[in-house]
Design a protein around this motif. Structure first.
Motif, PDB file in Angstrom:
ATOM      1  N   MET A   1       3.127   7.346   9.839  1.00 35.81           N
ATOM      2  CA  MET A   1       1.754   7.024   9.439  1.00 35.81           C
ATOM      3  C   MET A   1       1.510   7.288   7.963  1.00 35.81           C
ATOM      4  O   MET A   1       0.546   6.773   7.378  1.00 35.81           O
ATOM      5  N   LEU A   2       2.358   8.124   7.345  1.00 33.88           N
ATOM      6  CA  LEU A   2       2.243   8.444   5.924  1.00 33.88           C
ATOM      7  C   LEU A   2       3.577   8.178   5.236  1.00 33.88           C
ATOM      8  O   LEU A   2       4.642   8.302   5.845  1.00 33.88           O
ATOM      9  N   ASP A   3       3.503   7.817   3.953  1.00 32.53           N
ATOM     10  CA  ASP A   3       4.722   7.593   3.167  1.00 32.53           C
ATOM     11  C   ASP A   3       5.250   8.901   2.582  1.00 32.53           C
ATOM     12  O   ASP A   3       6.454   9.097   2.483  1.00 32.53           O
ATOM     13  N   PHE A   4       4.339   9.772   2.149  1.00 33.70           N
ATOM     14  CA  PHE A   4       4.730  11.100   1.692  1.00 33.70           C
ATOM     15  C   PHE A   4       3.515  12.013   1.747  1.00 33.70           C
ATOM     16  O   PHE A   4       2.375  11.557   1.925  1.00 33.70           O
ATOM     17  N   VAL A   5       3.771  13.294   1.613  1.00 30.78           N
ATOM     18  CA  VAL A   5       2.719  14.304   1.695  1.00 30.78           C
ATOM     19  C   VAL A   5       2.810  15.208   0.482  1.00 30.78           C
ATOM     20  O   VAL A   5       3.909  15.545   0.029  1.00 30.78           O
ATOM     21  N   VAL A   6       1.666  15.612  -0.058  1.00 31.32           N
ATOM     22  CA  VAL A   6       1.632  16.660  -1.078  1.00 31.32           C
ATOM     23  C   VAL A   6       0.974  17.873  -0.431  1.00 31.32           C
ATOM     24  O   VAL A   6      -0.191  17.846  -0.050  1.00 31.32           O
ATOM     25  N   ALA A   7       1.755  18.930  -0.273  1.00 33.08           N
ATOM     26  CA  ALA A   7       1.300  20.117   0.461  1.00 33.08           C
ATOM     27  C   ALA A   7       2.310  21.231   0.257  1.00 33.08           C
ATOM     28  O   ALA A   7       3.280  21.078  -0.504  1.00 33.08           O
ATOM     29  N   ALA A   8       2.094  22.349   0.962  1.00 31.09           N
ATOM     30  CA  ALA A   8       3.060  23.448   0.931  1.00 31.09           C
ATOM     31  C   ALA A   8       4.382  22.983   1.521  1.00 31.09           C
ATOM     32  O   ALA A   8       4.408  22.277   2.529  1.00 31.09           O
ATOM     33  N   LEU A   9       5.476  23.355   0.869  1.00 34.19           N
ATOM     34  CA  LEU A   9       6.792  22.874   1.285  1.00 34.19           C
ATOM     35  C   LEU A   9       7.317  23.642   2.494  1.00 34.19           C
ATOM     36  O   LEU A   9       7.006  24.820   2.669  1.00 34.19           O
ATOM     37  N   PRO A  10       8.133  22.971   3.319  1.00 33.36           N
ATOM     38  CA  PRO A  10       8.796  23.680   4.421  1.00 33.36           C
ATOM     39  C   PRO A  10       9.699  24.777   3.868  1.00 33.36           C
ATOM     40  O   PRO A  10      10.231  24.658   2.768  1.00 33.36           O
TER      41      PRO A  10
ATOM     42  N   ARG B   1       0.838  -1.190   0.000  1.00 29.12           N
ATOM     43  CA  ARG B   1       0.000   0.000   0.000  1.00 29.12           C
ATOM     44  C   ARG B   1       0.877   1.245   0.000  1.00 29.12           C
ATOM     45  O   ARG B   1       2.046   1.197   0.367  1.00 29.12           O
ATOM     46  N   VAL B   2       0.278   2.346  -0.415  1.00 29.95           N
ATOM     47  CA  VAL B   2       0.932   3.647  -0.380  1.00 29.95           C
ATOM     48  C   VAL B   2       0.023   4.595   0.390  1.00 29.95           C
ATOM     49  O   VAL B   2      -1.166   4.708   0.083  1.00 29.95           O
ATOM     50  N   ARG B   3       0.594   5.283   1.392  1.00 31.68           N
ATOM     51  CA  ARG B   3      -0.185   6.164   2.262  1.00 31.68           C
ATOM     52  C   ARG B   3       0.199   7.612   1.975  1.00 31.68           C
ATOM     53  O   ARG B   3       1.343   8.003   2.167  1.00 31.68           O
ATOM     54  N   ILE B   4      -0.775   8.390   1.511  1.00 31.60           N
ATOM     55  CA  ILE B   4      -0.522   9.767   1.084  1.00 31.60           C
ATOM     56  C   ILE B   4      -1.264  10.732   2.002  1.00 31.60           C
ATOM     57  O   ILE B   4      -2.431  10.512   2.336  1.00 31.60           O
ATOM     58  N   GLY B   5      -0.594  11.810   2.373  1.00 36.03           N
ATOM     59  CA  GLY B   5      -1.259  12.923   3.031  1.00 36.03           C
ATOM     60  C   GLY B   5      -1.422  14.047   2.024  1.00 36.03           C
ATOM     61  O   GLY B   5      -0.461  14.417   1.337  1.00 36.03           O
ATOM     62  N   ALA B   6      -2.633  14.582   1.887  1.00 38.06           N
ATOM     63  CA  ALA B   6      -2.888  15.576   0.848  1.00 38.06           C
ATOM     64  C   ALA B   6      -3.491  16.840   1.449  1.00 38.06           C
ATOM     65  O   ALA B   6      -4.540  16.792   2.098  1.00 38.06           O
ATOM     66  N   GLY B   7      -2.812  17.978   1.234  1.00 32.51           N
ATOM     67  CA  GLY B   7      -3.365  19.267   1.624  1.00 32.51           C
ATOM     68  C   GLY B   7      -4.565  19.611   0.757  1.00 32.51           C
ATOM     69  O   GLY B   7      -4.760  19.037  -0.325  1.00 32.51           O
ATOM     70  N   PRO B   8      -5.398  20.559   1.206  1.00 27.77           N
ATOM     71  CA  PRO B   8      -6.660  20.870   0.510  1.00 27.77           C
ATOM     72  C   PRO B   8      -6.506  21.200  -0.965  1.00 27.77           C
ATOM     73  O   PRO B   8      -7.348  20.825  -1.783  1.00 27.77           O
ATOM     74  N   SER B   9      -5.421  21.889  -1.332  1.00 30.59           N
ATOM     75  CA  SER B   9      -5.263  22.320  -2.728  1.00 30.59           C
ATOM     76  C   SER B   9      -5.067  21.157  -3.697  1.00 30.59           C
ATOM     77  O   SER B   9      -5.216  21.327  -4.907  1.00 30.59           O
ATOM     78  N   TRP B  10      -4.732  19.967  -3.173  1.00 27.81           N
ATOM     79  CA  TRP B  10      -4.417  18.828  -4.034  1.00 27.81           C
ATOM     80  C   TRP B  10      -5.594  17.893  -4.262  1.00 27.81           C
ATOM     81  O   TRP B  10      -5.502  16.964  -5.058  1.00 27.81           O
TER      82      TRP B  10
ATOM     83  N   THR C   1       8.858  14.373   1.903  1.00 23.02           N
ATOM     84  CA  THR C   1       9.219  13.035   2.377  1.00 23.02           C
ATOM     85  C   THR C   1      10.120  13.157   3.604  1.00 23.02           C
ATOM     86  O   THR C   1      10.693  14.214   3.867  1.00 23.02           O
ATOM     87  N   ARG C   2      10.252  12.068   4.341  1.00 21.03           N
ATOM     88  CA  ARG C   2      11.168  12.047   5.478  1.00 21.03           C
ATOM     89  C   ARG C   2      12.597  11.936   4.958  1.00 21.03           C
ATOM     90  O   ARG C   2      12.901  11.116   4.086  1.00 21.03           O
ATOM     91  N   HIS C   3      13.472  12.738   5.507  1.00 23.99           N
ATOM     92  CA  HIS C   3      14.864  12.760   5.069  1.00 23.99           C
ATOM     93  C   HIS C   3      15.541  11.412   5.324  1.00 23.99           C
ATOM     94  O   HIS C   3      15.434  10.848   6.415  1.00 23.99           O
ATOM     95  N   GLY C   4      16.201  10.897   4.278  1.00 22.44           N
ATOM     96  CA  GLY C   4      16.974   9.677   4.424  1.00 22.44           C
ATOM     97  C   GLY C   4      16.188   8.388   4.347  1.00 22.44           C
ATOM     98  O   GLY C   4      16.757   7.308   4.509  1.00 22.44           O
ATOM     99  N   VAL C   5      14.877   8.468   4.106  1.00 19.67           N
ATOM    100  CA  VAL C   5      14.048   7.264   4.046  1.00 19.67           C
ATOM    101  C   VAL C   5      13.979   6.748   2.613  1.00 19.67           C
ATOM    102  O   VAL C   5      13.725   7.501   1.673  1.00 19.67           O
ATOM    103  N   GLU C   6      14.217   5.460   2.442  1.00 22.25           N
ATOM    104  CA  GLU C   6      14.134   4.827   1.123  1.00 22.25           C
ATOM    105  C   GLU C   6      12.746   4.227   0.952  1.00 22.25           C
ATOM    106  O   GLU C   6      12.340   3.344   1.713  1.00 22.25           O
ATOM    107  N   HIS C   7      12.020   4.687  -0.052  1.00 21.31           N
ATOM    108  CA  HIS C   7      10.667   4.209  -0.272  1.00 21.31           C
ATOM    109  C   HIS C   7      10.655   2.891  -1.055  1.00 21.31           C
ATOM    110  O   HIS C   7      11.600   2.576  -1.773  1.00 21.31           O
TER     111      HIS C   7
END
Length: 302
Positions: free
Chosen positions: A140-149, A92-101, A274-280
């Motif tokens: 809890m999530l593999d990656f997020v699509v949202a405003a960048l840090p 499975r792939v777990r995505i976090g999505a901000g409202p704009s996406w 994505t989390r730094h240093g994590v291999e998906h």
């Protein structure tokens, strides 16, 4: 180091109290305290300062917290991978999505991915950017699509810019500020605001914009992160808010509009976090590649 003690540490850091953490973990408080003392002795430093009203992280504890979260997330990923292999599932792939996406890029990208890998389960979690980043850190999530840090705001996260979100002050189409030939930023303080929590980056950025003009930040009359409620409150009223223009358009919103003054806005890059240093795993990497390609084919600004 015993991995159980890492779980204990994370629970205490979240609860801010040995008693509350012990209750959550189903342990006695003396047993939990003993386990933490053992881990601190092993590290040669103290992770918590004990006080009358609970515990607080020391400088060493705050440093260890970042590594403990990453370790817990890695163990969660490993456990999920092993379980997928054991059950013979495709993962499975777990995505976090901000409202704009929700209505742009992501629907098309997921359709392409499902056509190519129909056996992979896709979980999509909605939320505000700061909440999604917390869930990403915890595994809890593999990656997020949202405003960048921005800058050094989140050194443990990596961002890939794909689009530019235009955030603007918004108001009902009948609002008097829509008829102003020029915007006096002081006028923005003369109306009530609907905003999310002051701890969110969006509100902090609004505060920076106001202070740039020598003004205090607006105070929320209503504080909520529920977008439909916010827009319902604003219709036919004199409320103001701060929102992504593309998201309003994706909702088909015609009654709430951005003020026609570009200076009352803020462009922010958005994309994949994505989390730094994590291999998906292969499925996650493939979906990320599709999102990147879909953004480019849609001609998104970056």
């Amino acid at each position: 180091m015993d991995i159980r003690n890492v779980d204990y540490f994370l629970t205490i850091a979240k609860a801010g109290s040995m008693r509350a953490a012990a209750k959550t973990l189903g342990l006695t408080q003396p047993a939990l305290t003993k386990a933490m003392r053992r881990m601190e002795d092993e590290a040669g430093v103290r992770f918590f300062e004990r006080g009358a009203h609970g515990v607080a992280l020391t400088e060493y504890g705050r440093s260890f917290l970042r590594h403990a979260r990453a370790l817990k997330a890695s163990i969660t990923d490993a456990t999920n991978d092993i379980e997928a292999l054991r059950r013979g599932t495709a993962g499975r792939v777990r995505i976090g999505a901000g409202p704009s996406w929700h209505a742009r890029i992501l629907p098309e990208a997921i359709a392409i991915f499902r056509n190519e890998r129909p056996a992979v389960l896709i979980e999509i979690h909605a939320g505000l950017d700061h909440t999604l980043k917390q869930d990403l850190r915890s595994g809890m999530l593999d990656f997020v699509v949202a405003a960048l840090p921005e800058g050094s705001e989140d050194p443990d996260l990596d961002g890939l810019a794909l689009v530019v979100d235009d955030y603007r002050v918004i108001a009902d189409r009948s609002h008097p500020l829509h008829r102003a030939a020029q915007l006096d930023f002081a006028d923005l303080l003369g109306f009530p605001w609907v905003l999310p929590s002051r701890s969110t980056f969006l509100v902090r950025r609004l505060e920076v914009m106001m202070r740039t003009h020598g003004l205090p930040p607006p105070l929320a009359a209503v504080e909520t992160d529920i977008v439909p409620l916010k827009l319902a409150l604003m219709r036919g009223s004199d409320y103001l808010s701060f929102h992504a223009v593309d998201h309003l358009a994706s909702l088909g919103e015609e009654g709430i509009l951005p003020l026609g003054h570009a200076e009352a806005g803020w462009p922010r890059q958005a994309g994949i976090i994505t989390r730094h240093g994590v291999e998906h795993d292969a499925a996650t990497r493939h979906l990320i590649d599709i999102i990147v390609a879909t953004s480019k084919s849609a001609g998104c600004r970056s």
